[in-house]
Design an enzyme around this catalytic site. Sequence first.
Site, short mmCIF file in Angstrom:
data_model
loop_
_atom_site.label_atom_id
_atom_site.label_comp_id
_atom_site.label_asym_id
_atom_site.label_seq_id
_atom_site.Cartn_x
_atom_site.Cartn_y
_atom_site.Cartn_z
N HIS A 74 0.69 -1.27 0.17
CA HIS A 74 -0.10 -0.29 -0.05
C HIS A 74 0.87 1.29 -0.01
O HIS A 74 0.59 2.24 0.53
CB HIS A 74 -1.08 -0.03 1.48
CG HIS A 74 -2.05 -1.01 1.18
ND1 HIS A 74 -3.18 -1.12 0.48
CD2 HIS A 74 -1.80 -2.31 1.92
CE1 HIS A 74 -3.75 -2.15 0.74
NE2 HIS A 74 -3.04 -3.05 1.43
N ASN A 147 -9.62 -3.82 2.29
CA ASN A 147 -9.55 -3.76 0.98
C ASN A 147 -10.78 -3.45 0.35
O ASN A 147 -11.88 -3.65 1.03
CB ASN A 147 -8.90 -4.88 0.74
CG ASN A 147 -7.29 -5.09 0.95
OD1 ASN A 147 -6.97 -4.13 1.17
ND2 ASN A 147 -6.84 -6.36 1.35
#
Length: 217
Positions: A74, A147
């Site tokens: 990320h 997510n």
Amino acid sequence: MSDSFQENQGKGGETHQVAQEDGAVLTTSQGVPVADDQNSLKQGARGPTLLEDFHFREKIFHFDHERIPERVVHARGYGAHGYFELTESLADITRADIFQRVGEKTEAFARFSTVAGSKGSSDVARDVRGFAVKLYTKEGNWDLVGNNIPVFFIQDAIKFPDLIHAAKPEPDRGFPQAQTAHDNFWDFISLSPESMHMVMWIMSDRTIPRSFRMMEG
């Protein structure tokens, strides 16, 4: 040498710089004056460095943390500031302060991200999207992370490092970025049957959202 210091020599001939009474004094992060910034505390004239030398430990700690590495996953992300406004009280089912008073606004910050690529990778790669929200409540910061897909590759967290190592670019060339188009990833998938459900989601439009507004949270 600066006028703020006077120079002395230790028993081993080493140089000691000591602050003058009217000069600026070097201190640790806790404000403790530092008597010597040139020599670590040792056992005897030629002995090993002692761990009780807190200034030495602190100096090395700061040196090791001067450059913060990017996130392992990320790393590529965008943020948006906003607020959460309660439209219906949930006082009957929770004591959380943020859900008590209708109309009250709480500052919020959201971060959207890809997963596999580095901080300089493409935004449009086919990849799982991270969706994180930080709520600045009166009771403290509340972090919600997730997510944009309701399932995940693995069922046991001990496999997570293996999954990420398999998904990251080839270590000898750093390619491809932000996607798993190489054998390492598919070798992992072939040996982890529980991952197939997630792979089917990845092959859908969920991993190529048109915009942040169209991204599932």
